[in-house]
Design an enzyme around this catalytic site. Structure first.
Site, short mmCIF file in Angstrom:
data_model
loop_
_atom_site.label_atom_id
_atom_site.label_comp_id
_atom_site.label_asym_id
_atom_site.label_seq_id
_atom_site.Cartn_x
_atom_site.Cartn_y
_atom_site.Cartn_z
N LYS A 162 0.84 -1.19 0.00
CA LYS A 162 0.00 0.00 0.00
C LYS A 162 0.89 1.25 0.00
O LYS A 162 1.82 1.35 0.80
CB LYS A 162 -0.91 0.01 1.23
N ASP A 190 -0.39 -0.60 -4.60
CA ASP A 190 -1.77 -0.11 -4.66
C ASP A 190 -1.82 1.30 -4.10
O ASP A 190 -1.58 1.51 -2.91
CB ASP A 190 -2.68 -1.04 -3.86
N GLU A 218 -1.93 -0.51 -8.86
CA GLU A 218 -3.38 -0.59 -8.79
C GLU A 218 -3.97 0.80 -8.55
O GLU A 218 -3.58 1.49 -7.60
CB GLU A 218 -3.74 -1.54 -7.63
N ASP A 243 -8.99 -0.56 -10.68
CA ASP A 243 -9.69 -1.19 -9.55
C ASP A 243 -10.95 -0.40 -9.20
O ASP A 243 -12.04 -0.74 -9.64
CB ASP A 243 -8.76 -1.30 -8.34
N LYS A 267 -13.82 -7.19 -8.38
CA LYS A 267 -14.17 -7.33 -6.96
C LYS A 267 -15.68 -7.48 -6.86
O LYS A 267 -16.43 -6.63 -7.36
CB LYS A 267 -13.68 -6.12 -6.15
#
Length: 365
Positions: A162, A190, A218, A243, A267
């Site tokens: 992250k 991400d 991402e 995403d 997702k």
């Protein structure tokens, strides 16, 4: 097999360590559980996390959408009316994708039980085992190095880092982790929408120029900024995964037509469940765009549904289903086996969920 009632509950599962992104920080998984009961005793299970910062779906919104709209649409219907049931879930209320996903997966669970076949085989079969990455929360470089080395010791060879809280510090974070784990470990990052397009290109190219060897990034820019996403995709040395930009099959199609991303992240909580996820996967097959299967911070019931999808579709080449292994315990009985990075799908009918440990669910009704 006729649907007699929809029962809702809440479950809380503590995390091993706090989960921190550019958007939020949490210490436990707090999910809504869906049970769809039938006249023959079969129960279908679903789950939805309240992820207001991403989906806009709070706990109250999920419960309200199901109680006031979705449940009324499906109670009394026969599970064998499968496609009309799935369509009615999507059409009965605008938005509320997490609530829809939870009910959708419970219906798939029941349909598989009705015909005594696991859901992944209903969708095409494919494979029984997949390998997931594990998320390293955004922190100071020293903490991220420590967390990365713990993950390596647990057997992981693909880390999702992250980033995005401090752009200048992001390069230092990644350099520290890459230096600690070596070149054989895959690192994907991400940004959770944290950067502006030009800023993203500058940061990403700097990372690659310093030899950090980032596999993909991402969602580097805001979810609605398709043009900005395209700008980064065309100029970045790092492949771009869409995403938060993908909330529907239509979003996925638009992004693929524009060439706005190199890969698509599916997702269930964003697209409304397995029914729409299959549409995204089919579109990706037509465009030749590889997909990742991802999850929010979710416990095993909903992640288990994503495992079935991943095992069914070869267009899904990257797996980010680490929700259950980020938890310090697993109160869900049955379903896929999460042996650190290796996930093995269940061959039990439906989604293979047997229930929840006694005392762990608080029913709402």
């Amino acid at each position: 097999m006729k649907i007699t009632k929809v029962r809702l509950g809440r479950i809380s599962v503590p995390l091993r360590t706090p989960f921190k992104t550019a958007l939020r920080s949490v210490n436990s998984v707090e999910d809504v559980i869906v049970e769809i009961h039938t006249d023959c005793g079969a129960v279908g299970y679903g789950e939805a996390p309240p992820t207001g910062a991403i989906t806009g779906d709070t706990t109250g919104a999920i419960i309200g959408a199901i109680q006031d709209h979705i449940a009324k649409t499906i109670v009394g219907k026969d599970v064998d009316e499968f496609e009309p049931l799935l369509q009615s879930v999507q059409k009965c209320i605008v938005g509320n994708t997490s609530a829809k996903a939870a009910v959708d997966m419970a219906l798939w669970d029941l349909y598989g039980q009705l015909y005594k076949i696991p859901v992944y085989k209903l969708m095409g079969g494919g494979r029984k085992k997949i390998v997931t990455d594990i998320t390293i929360s955004v922190n100071d470089p020293e903490t991220m190095v420590k967390d990365a080395l713990i993950a390596i010791d647990r057997g992981y060879d693909c880390l999702k880092m992250k980033v995005g809280v401090n752009p200048e510090l992001d390069v230092a974070r990644l350099a520290a982790v890459r230096g600690a784990v070596g070149k054989d470990v895959v690192i994907r990052i991400d940004a959770n929408q944290a950067w502006q397009p030009k800023e993203a290109v500058k940061i990403l190219n700097k990372m690659q120029e310093q030899g950090l060897d980032i596999e993909l990034v991402e969602q580097p820019v805001k979810a609605h900024d398709f043009e900005g996403l395209k700008y980064v995709t065309e100029r970045s040395y790092v492949p771009v995964l869409a995403d938060e930009a993908v909330f529907s099959p239509e979003d996925a199609m638009t992004i693929m037509k524009m060439g706005a991303a190199d890969l698509i992240n599916i997702k269930l909580m964003k697209c409304g469940g397995l029914y729409n996820a299959l549409k995204i996967a089919s579109a990706a097959e037509v465009f030749g765009v590889e997909c990742m299967i991802g999850c929010m911070l979710e416990a095993k019931i909903s992640v288990n549904a994503a495992v079935h999808l991943s095992c069914a579709k070869n267009i899904i080449t990257k797996v980010d289903l680490d929700g259950p292994v980020l938890c310090s315990e697993d109160p869900i009985l049955g379903g896929a086996v999460f042996n650190e990075k290796e996930i093995t799908v269940s061959d039990a009918p439906g989604l293979g969920i047997l229930g929840i440990e006694e005392g762990r669910i608080t029913y709402i009704d």
